[in-house]
Motif scaffolding. Structure first.
Motif, PDB file in Angstrom:
ATOM      1  N   THR B 315       0.803  -1.227   0.000  1.00 51.31           N
ATOM      2  CA  THR B 315       0.000   0.000   0.000  1.00 51.31           C
ATOM      3  C   THR B 315       0.830   1.269   0.000  1.00 51.31           C
ATOM      4  O   THR B 315       0.616   2.160  -0.828  1.00 51.31           O
ATOM      5  N   ILE B 318       2.617   1.668  -3.309  1.00 45.21           N
ATOM      6  CA  ILE B 318       1.707   2.063  -4.383  1.00 45.21           C
ATOM      7  C   ILE B 318       1.299   3.521  -4.235  1.00 45.21           C
ATOM      8  O   ILE B 318       1.228   4.268  -5.197  1.00 45.21           O
ATOM      9  N   ASP B 319       1.065   3.923  -2.994  1.00 44.01           N
ATOM     10  CA  ASP B 319       0.654   5.304  -2.761  1.00 44.01           C
ATOM     11  C   ASP B 319       1.705   6.297  -3.201  1.00 44.01           C
ATOM     12  O   ASP B 319       1.392   7.391  -3.656  1.00 44.01           O
ATOM     13  N   SER B 409     -11.188  -1.279  -4.203  1.00 41.89           N
ATOM     14  CA  SER B 409      -9.741  -1.377  -4.321  1.00 41.89           C
ATOM     15  C   SER B 409      -9.047  -0.374  -3.420  1.00 41.89           C
ATOM     16  O   SER B 409      -7.881  -0.506  -3.103  1.00 41.89           O
ATOM     17  N   GLY B 410      -9.766   0.664  -3.018  1.00 43.05           N
ATOM     18  CA  GLY B 410      -9.169   1.685  -2.167  1.00 43.05           C
ATOM     19  C   GLY B 410      -8.788   2.928  -2.932  1.00 43.05           C
ATOM     20  O   GLY B 410      -8.388   3.921  -2.335  1.00 43.05           O
ATOM     21  N   TYR B 411      -8.954   2.920  -4.263  1.00 41.30           N
ATOM     22  CA  TYR B 411      -8.483   4.063  -5.028  1.00 41.30           C
ATOM     23  C   TYR B 411      -9.417   5.265  -4.896  1.00 41.30           C
ATOM     24  O   TYR B 411      -8.998   6.398  -5.062  1.00 41.30           O
ATOM     25  N   ARG B 414      -8.186   7.878  -2.742  1.00 38.36           N
ATOM     26  CA  ARG B 414      -7.029   8.597  -3.283  1.00 38.36           C
ATOM     27  C   ARG B 414      -7.482   9.619  -4.323  1.00 38.36           C
ATOM     28  O   ARG B 414      -6.936  10.715  -4.413  1.00 38.36           O
ATOM     29  N   TYR B 539      -4.695  -0.864  -0.093  1.00 40.38           N
ATOM     30  CA  TYR B 539      -5.157  -1.316  -1.398  1.00 40.38           C
ATOM     31  C   TYR B 539      -5.412  -2.814  -1.350  1.00 40.38           C
ATOM     32  O   TYR B 539      -4.694  -3.547  -0.705  1.00 40.38           O
ATOM     33  N   HIS B 540      -6.454  -3.242  -2.054  1.00 38.33           N
ATOM     34  CA  HIS B 540      -6.493  -4.675  -2.318  1.00 38.33           C
ATOM     35  C   HIS B 540      -7.285  -4.933  -3.588  1.00 38.33           C
ATOM     36  O   HIS B 540      -8.008  -4.081  -4.075  1.00 38.33           O
TER      37      HIS B 540
END
Lengths: 95, 730
Positions: B315, B318-319, B409-411, B414, B539-540
């Motif tokens: 995570t 990726i961030d 996904s968690g995006y 963001r 994220y996943h």
């Protein structure tokens, strides 16, 4: 006496201890407390958005003897919201 | 559990079965804890989704057959972080859990649930336990499900279920709901807990976080007072089956200022109590949060093991790529473009398919029925109306599916994080971006997707300005008018004048939206709470099944609520356009129908804008759908409906003479510009109004939307026409 330091002044990677929350906005007050921004806990700035606002922080347990326990998701908030969080800074070196 | 308890449980169960008591299980948890996945696993497809009365918060419930127990009702509460929250989701959930005063019910109050299952995310334990321990305090039988332990392990966190259970005093199961791990163990524990409730197990107030007995006692006293005032009971004892813990929790909420006192009596006592506590050094507004988190810290230290090197999953790495200035922005634009293309282009295939199906269906029905009013009503009214509802489904589905993937996904967080500063300049916020972007395709899915915005005032601002994003239905109108009236010239050799005018219309919409959002925030919506504070989950890999489930629920609710309004309006419009019947009992030509008469009636109002009754009819017909403007104009000129783009309609428009018979052109470039500005700002889509009502829960917001847009459209079209004729001599 210097005016109290607030979270929006904390730099990337710096750690601080939360001393309290001051805001007139009741909902914001409640939200910050609920998310774990409570007196005595530690907080660190992880990331800033491209324009410097909002920022991402991570809250942690307060005891200095505890290993670094990462049991919370990062939290993003606006600088105006971070201004409501009073802090006392700590050294970034391991302590 | 020892054999004695098990024996008691089964005998109680037997006596219960005969009294057909169906216990209610409340499923609570923080957002993104996998609670919904658990609900779906337990209930399969057998759930019902509806709204809590009077609000737009959804309620899902299902009847379960629990092996070893019998029937129970499972209610999926909205995701919340605390019982003391100020958002509508949290208020609704708290009311359900506390029991709500209702004079029509026995005891004057609704019964709290019989069992609470709290789902927490293993990688977000502290916040999950914050809510869970508040729920434990209520004294209801309780089960803690720690979900996503696989994600936890990846982050170096190992939850010790037995230790955690001992620390909190409640049963704990570990799950990976998505992979169905731990579900059988979960289902085994349920019957025992349900039976224990039947024994009348009302826990003593636990409040193990509270270091001050005095605080707890004052909270209890105030809770009693609140209940007494709410229920109008004069003998001082709380009615209903509320346990001491529930009462004291209500008291804590009152002391911290998060629960509203029932009346002045309670309010005064709360103030006194706060001062009393202040004098003892207790700040009631943050006492509970501070000490509860301290307790949670010690619980976690004892019941959770960490690997010595803090494993950081991907995570953070990726961030670094996704949220920085350069790659972050580029990837963001790419993803947004992809979503936009899908909603705009990919959706058009199923939309065309639906269109063909509806046309085919109308032909079949027409074949069966004799010509006449019934056939006209069915085919042109009902089937056309139903078709106009169904046509939105592909776009809604694709948008919601995309958002579901982004959220899972968690995006999504963001994206909101990146856009917030820019959006805030215009009175909006980061999460408004995707809804507004989608509104360029169609405002219906755009407005529905404003659900991702938690703060009501920000959501409202976004909904109110979403229709100003020039949607794809306006395109045929722009295209027709530009082709007919804007000269096919090139500025500086290669800038097409026609292209520039088209672009200007889009920009006009964006500027209008920015100004109106800013205005609303400064006036109407001023003072309503709006915060951004938001979690950034790890994220996943998103689960398409989860996203699809979400889509299904949304579509069902859309069809049920908005769909009925749209259908009703279609039928009304059909009636206006096809009546009154001629002497031969046939449909009148458009100019002699009620719609045509209305067009002539509004002519005096629209003449200053450069229009006449023909355009008037077109504008009125556009309430069904904006693109109907083109076909209704064609009808007015007695052309075939498909000739919208053909030379014949363009020629007809250009050659329309004055009303007094003179051959001077009635419509000019000025008319065209004014009409395009009108279409840019006018609220002509009844479907938008229907969805707006659904998402805001009241008719006053669609009324405001209609009002401000009509005023804006009229004034700006007037200014455009006068300006174009006077200053530009067009």
């Amino acid at each position: 006496m210097r005016p109290p330091l607030t979270l929006d002044t904390l730099r990337l990677g710096e750690k601080a201890e939360i001393s309290g929350i001051s805001t007139q906005d009741q909902s914001l007050h409640r939200k910050l407390l609920t998310m774990g921004i409570t007196p005595g806990r530690h907080i660190e700035v992880e990331c800033k958005a491209p324009l410097g606002d909002p920022i991402t922080v991570r809250t942690q347990a307060s005891s200095p003897l505890a290993p670094k326990m990462n049991v919370s998701h990062g939290l993003s908030l606006r600088l105006t919201e971070a201004q409501a969080v009073r802090i006392t800074p700590r050294r970034t070196a391991a302590c | 559990m020892d054999s004695q308890t098990v024996a008691d449980a089964s005998s109680t169960r037997r006596s219960l079965e005969s009294s057909s008591f169906i216990p209610r299980i409340a499923l609570a948890g923080t957002p993104n804890s996998g609670k919904t996945t658990l609900f779906n696993i337990l209930t399969g497809l057998r759930y019902k989704v509806a709204n809590y009365p009077g609000v737009t918060v959804e309620r899902r419930e299902a009847e379960l057959d629990i092996p070893g127990f019998g029937k129970a009702q499972l209610v999926d509460l909205p995701g919340i972080y605390t019982l003391f929250g100020h958002s509508i989701d949290e208020i609704i959930a708290a009311r359900y859990l506390f029991g709500e005063p209702d004079s029509k019910l026995k005891g004057g109050i609704s019964r709290p649930p019989d069992l609470i299952v709290a789902v927490v995310d293993a990688s977000n334990l502290e916040r999950g336990l914050y809510l869970a321990t508040q729920l434990i305090d209520l004294g209801t039988p309780f089960l803690l499900a720690v979900n996503m332990i696989d994600v936890g392990e990846r982050r170096g966190i190992t939850v010790r279920a037995e230790l955690l259970s001992r620390e909190l005093g409640v049963p704990v199961v570990l799950l990976v709901a998505q992979k169905k791990t731990g579900i059988s163990q979960f289902q085994q524990v349920l019957p025992q807990l349900l039976a224990s409730k039947a024994n009348g197990g009302e826990g003593r107030a636990k409040f193990s976080w509270c270091p001050s007995a005095e605080f707890r006692d004052i909270a209890h006293e105030i809770g009693v007072l609140q209940r007494k005032q709410q229920l109008g009971n004069s003998d001082g004892r709380p009615l209903g089956t509320a346990s001491g813990g529930l009462i004291a929790t209500i008291g804590v909420g009152l002391l911290s200022g998060d629960i509203t006192p029932a009346d002045a009596t309670v309010g005064v006592r709360v103030e006194e109590a706060r001062k009393e506590l202040q004098s003892k050094g207790i700040d009631a507004s943050q006492f509970e949060a501070e000490h509860r988190y301290r307790m949670i810290e010690s619980v976690v230290r004892r019941a959770v093991a960490f690997t010595s090197e803090q494993i950081r999953d991907r995570t953070e790495a990726i961030d670094k790529i996704l949220t920085n200035k350069f790659s972050g922005s580029i990837i963001f634009i790419l993803i947004m473009w992809l979503i936009f293309q899908s909603v705009f282009t990919v959706a058009s295939y199923p939309m065309e398919l639906l269109d063909t199906l509806m046309t085919g269906f109308s032909r079949v029905v027409s074949g069966f029925l004799p010509a006449g009013r019934i056939r006209s009503l069915l085919v042109d009214g009902v089937i056309a109306g139903v078709g106009s509802v169904l046509i939105f489904i592909p776009q809604i589905a694709i948008l919601y599916f995309s958002i579901g993937l982004l959220e899972d996904s968690g995006y999504l967080s963001r994206a909101a994080f990146l856009m917030d500063k820019i959006m805030r300049r215009f009175g909006l916020q980061g999460r408004s971006f995707i809804p507004l972007l989608s509104s360029f395709a169609c405002a219906i899915p755009g407005i529905m997707s404003t659900r991702v915005i938690p703060s009501f005032s920000d959501r409202l601002a976004t909904i109110l300005v979403a229709p100003l994003m020039s949607c794809s239905a306006r395109l045929p109108v722009y295209t027709l008018l530009i082709a007919a009236f804007v000269p096919n010239r090139y500025l500086f050799g290669f800038f097409s004048l026609q292209g520039l005018v088209l672009l200007s219309m889009y920009l006009l919409g964006i500027i209008g939206a920015a100004c109106m959002a800013w205005l609303f925030k400064k006036t109407l919506l001023k003072g309503l709470p709006s915060y951004f504070v938001m979690e950034m989950p790890p994220y996943h890999l998103p689960s398409p099944i989860y996203a699809l489930r979400n889509v299904w629920d949304r579509i069902v609710l859309f069809v049920k609520d908005a769909g009925t309004v749209i259908l009703a309006c279609s039928i009304v419009l059909w009636f206006l356009a096809s009546h009154p019947l001629t002497e031969q009992g046939e449909q009148p030509p458009l100019r002699e129908s009620y719609a045509g008469t209305l067009g002539k009636a509004i002519e005096p109002i629209i003449t200053p804008l450069g229009y006449d009754w023909r355009i008037g009819v077109g504008i009125l017909a556009s309430f069904a759908a904006r693109e109907v403007f083109v076909s209704s104009l064609a009808t007015v000129y007695n052309l075939e409906a498909e000739d919208g783009e053909s030379e014949s309609l363009i020629a007809a428009l250009r050659s329309t003479g004055q009303d007094n018979g003179s051959p001077t052109a009635r419509y000019t470039v000025a008319t065209a510009l004014s009409l395009m500005v009108f279409y840019c700002f006018a609220c002509q889509c009844m479907s938008t109004l229907a969805v707006c009502r659904r998402e805001t829960g009241s008719w006053k917001w669609p009324a405001l939307m209609f009002g401000y847009m009509t005023v804006l459209a009229y004034v700006l079209a007037l200014v455009t026409y006068k300006g174009a004729t006077s200053f530009l001599a067009l």
